[in-house]
Design a protein around this motif. Structure first.
Motif, mmCIF file in Angstrom:
data_model
loop_
_atom_site.group_PDB
_atom_site.id
_atom_site.type_symbol
_atom_site.label_atom_id
_atom_site.label_comp_id
_atom_site.label_asym_id
_atom_site.label_seq_id
_atom_site.Cartn_x
_atom_site.Cartn_y
_atom_site.Cartn_z
ATOM 1 N N VAL A 148 0.837 -1.204 0.000
ATOM 2 C CA VAL A 148 0.000 0.000 0.000
ATOM 3 C C VAL A 148 0.867 1.247 0.000
ATOM 4 C CG1 VAL A 148 -1.924 -1.118 1.193
ATOM 5 C CG2 VAL A 148 -0.161 0.061 2.527
ATOM 6 N N ASP A 149 0.240 2.372 -0.313
ATOM 7 C CA ASP A 149 0.901 3.664 -0.257
ATOM 8 C C ASP A 149 1.163 4.058 1.195
ATOM 9 O OD1 ASP A 149 1.463 6.280 -1.924
ATOM 10 O OD2 ASP A 149 0.351 6.930 -0.146
ATOM 11 N N ASN A 150 2.171 4.880 1.418
ATOM 12 C CA ASN A 150 2.523 5.295 2.779
ATOM 13 C C ASN A 150 1.346 5.905 3.537
ATOM 14 O OD1 ASN A 150 5.255 4.610 2.285
ATOM 15 N ND2 ASN A 150 5.672 6.636 1.427
ATOM 16 N N GLY A 151 0.543 6.725 2.854
ATOM 17 C CA GLY A 151 -0.549 7.420 3.514
ATOM 18 C C GLY A 151 -1.651 6.519 4.026
ATOM 19 N N TRP A 158 -10.033 8.680 22.130
ATOM 20 C CA TRP A 158 -10.282 9.960 21.469
ATOM 21 C C TRP A 158 -9.085 10.421 20.646
ATOM 22 C CZ3 TRP A 158 -14.832 11.687 20.549
ATOM 23 C CH2 TRP A 158 -15.886 11.346 21.399
ATOM 24 N N ILE A 159 -7.884 10.175 21.150
ATOM 25 C CA ILE A 159 -6.689 10.517 20.375
ATOM 26 C C ILE A 159 -6.662 9.724 19.072
ATOM 27 C CG2 ILE A 159 -4.171 10.280 20.338
ATOM 28 C CD1 ILE A 159 -4.252 10.950 23.373
ATOM 29 N N THR A 160 -7.038 8.447 19.144
ATOM 30 C CA THR A 160 -7.029 7.597 17.956
ATOM 31 C C THR A 160 -8.112 8.012 16.962
ATOM 32 O OG1 THR A 160 -6.274 5.776 19.372
ATOM 33 C CG2 THR A 160 -7.010 5.198 17.179
ATOM 34 N N ILE A 161 -9.292 8.356 17.467
ATOM 35 C CA ILE A 161 -10.373 8.819 16.584
ATOM 36 C C ILE A 161 -9.965 10.106 15.873
ATOM 37 C CG2 ILE A 161 -12.707 9.792 16.540
ATOM 38 C CD1 ILE A 161 -13.442 7.816 18.781
ATOM 39 N N ILE A 162 -9.422 11.056 16.635
ATOM 40 C CA ILE A 162 -9.012 12.327 16.042
ATOM 41 C C ILE A 162 -7.900 12.109 15.019
ATOM 42 C CG2 ILE A 162 -7.980 14.586 16.509
ATOM 43 C CD1 ILE A 162 -9.332 14.382 19.328
ATOM 44 N N ALA A 163 -6.946 11.216 15.354
ATOM 45 C CA ALA A 163 -5.849 10.931 14.425
ATOM 46 C C ALA A 163 -6.370 10.286 13.143
ATOM 47 C CB ALA A 163 -4.822 10.019 15.095
ATOM 48 N N THR A 164 -7.414 9.469 13.248
ATOM 49 C CA THR A 164 -8.026 8.870 12.061
ATOM 50 C C THR A 164 -8.568 9.954 11.140
ATOM 51 O OG1 THR A 164 -8.640 6.895 13.325
ATOM 52 C CG2 THR A 164 -9.764 7.249 11.221
ATOM 53 N N ALA A 221 -0.971 11.001 14.051
ATOM 54 C CA ALA A 221 -1.160 11.379 12.645
ATOM 55 C C ALA A 221 0.165 11.666 11.941
ATOM 56 C CB ALA A 221 -2.090 12.593 12.559
ATOM 57 N N ILE A 222 1.063 12.389 12.594
ATOM 58 C CA ILE A 222 2.344 12.735 11.951
ATOM 59 C C ILE A 222 3.350 11.582 12.026
ATOM 60 C CG2 ILE A 222 4.336 14.286 12.012
ATOM 61 C CD1 ILE A 222 2.407 16.503 12.948
ATOM 62 N N PRO A 223 3.686 11.064 13.225
ATOM 63 C CA PRO A 223 4.694 9.987 13.263
ATOM 64 C C PRO A 223 4.257 8.705 12.574
ATOM 65 C CG PRO A 223 3.765 10.366 15.446
ATOM 66 C CD PRO A 223 3.303 11.479 14.584
ATOM 67 N N PHE A 224 2.951 8.397 12.601
ATOM 68 C CA PHE A 224 2.480 7.185 11.926
ATOM 69 C C PHE A 224 2.639 7.286 10.409
ATOM 70 C CE2 PHE A 224 -0.645 5.370 15.327
ATOM 71 C CZ PHE A 224 0.412 5.282 16.203
ATOM 72 N N PRO A 284 -7.070 12.775 4.660
ATOM 73 C CA PRO A 284 -6.660 13.308 3.340
ATOM 74 C C PRO A 284 -5.602 12.469 2.647
ATOM 75 C CG PRO A 284 -6.863 15.073 4.943
ATOM 76 C CD PRO A 284 -6.986 13.795 5.705
ATOM 77 N N TYR A 285 -4.475 12.182 3.325
ATOM 78 C CA TYR A 285 -3.439 11.411 2.649
ATOM 79 C C TYR A 285 -3.766 9.922 2.620
ATOM 80 C CZ TYR A 285 -1.590 11.826 7.520
ATOM 81 O OH TYR A 285 -1.441 11.882 8.888
ATOM 82 N N GLY A 286 -4.637 9.467 3.537
ATOM 83 C CA GLY A 286 -5.056 8.068 3.501
ATOM 84 C C GLY A 286 -5.932 7.761 2.298
ATOM 85 N N ILE A 287 -6.903 8.629 2.041
ATOM 86 C CA ILE A 287 -7.783 8.438 0.887
ATOM 87 C C ILE A 287 -6.996 8.563 -0.412
ATOM 88 C CG2 ILE A 287 -9.727 9.441 -0.373
ATOM 89 C CD1 ILE A 287 -10.949 10.184 2.336
#
Length: 231
Positions: free
Chosen positions: A23-26, A174-180, A67-70, A185-188
């Protein structure tokens, strides 16, 4: 328990290496956070509402912790082997100690300053020798890993006051939901341009579901210990 946590923590870089072959990095941070949120939502203790004044802290923590380090890790692992990534990531306590000392404006003891210098020396030796060999790492990848460690260290200090207030699981959910959401944008973009397959799905499930539960149940205590060891 220590061995189990170490195995799960270390294996995360292997799962990333497997995933980015397909898969792509995003896609990695998006699916990783989504799986983590789904697993954490199964725990009643995690489904706790946040006070409105705490939302900015949680959004900033989600960006710096996930979101950033992942996203940086899969980009880095394109040119840095998973074993070297794991060894460099082992420098997190050292980076956290330095950031915490700066954060609270208090210098650590002489003994701990020596320990930090030894730790940074180890990180430098691993990074420089790996780059010099030219087969297991490059400068760009090592720099990205360093930025990821810095993000983690800052996030640990931002999030630390929230755990006494909300417990361990609710902040992680909540941190995980917000990070999702932040990763959408880059995931899609990655899903549209890079595709997806079953092998990546399995790797990202292990990475997100197992890794996030590990973090939700151990990192608050670990972070507190690191905070204390910084002085």
């Amino acid at each position: 328990m220590t061995c189990g946590v170490a195995a799960m923590w270390g294996s995360s870089f292997l799962w990333i290496a497997i995933a980015i072959d397909h898969v792509d990095n995003g896609v990695v941070p998006l699916v990783r956070c989504a799986f983590g949120a789904m697993v954490l939502a199964m725990f009643p203790a995690a489904r706790r509402r946040l006070d409105r004044q705490d939302w900015p802290r949680f959004v900033l923590t989600a960006a710096l912790w996930m979101a950033i380090p992942f996203l940086l890790y899969p980009i880095a692992e394109r040119t840095v082997s998973s074993s070297i990534t794991g060894m460099i990531n082992g420098g997190l306590p050292v980076v956290t100690a330095v950031v915490t000392a700066l954060w609270v404006g208090r210098a650590p003891s002489v003994f701990r300053m020596v320990a930090v210098l030894v730790g940074f020396s180890g990180i430098a030796v691993i990074s420089i020798t790996s780059v010099d060999e030219g087969t297991s790492a490059d400068v760009k990848g090592v720099v990205l890993l360093g930025i990821a460690l810095l993000c983690y260290a800052v996030a640990a200090n931002i999030a630390q006051p929230m755990y006494p207030k909300y417990g361990s699981l609710a902040p992680m959910l909540w941190i995980t939901i917000i990070a999702t959401v932040l990763s959408l944008p880059y995931g899609i973009f990655g899903l549209v341009h890079g595709g997806f397959d079953a092998e990546a799905l399995g790797a990202l499930f292990m990475l997100g579901a197992m890794g996030t539960v590990r973090e939700g149940t151990t990192l608050p205590e670990t972070g507190f210990v690191l905070f204390q060891l910084s002085f």
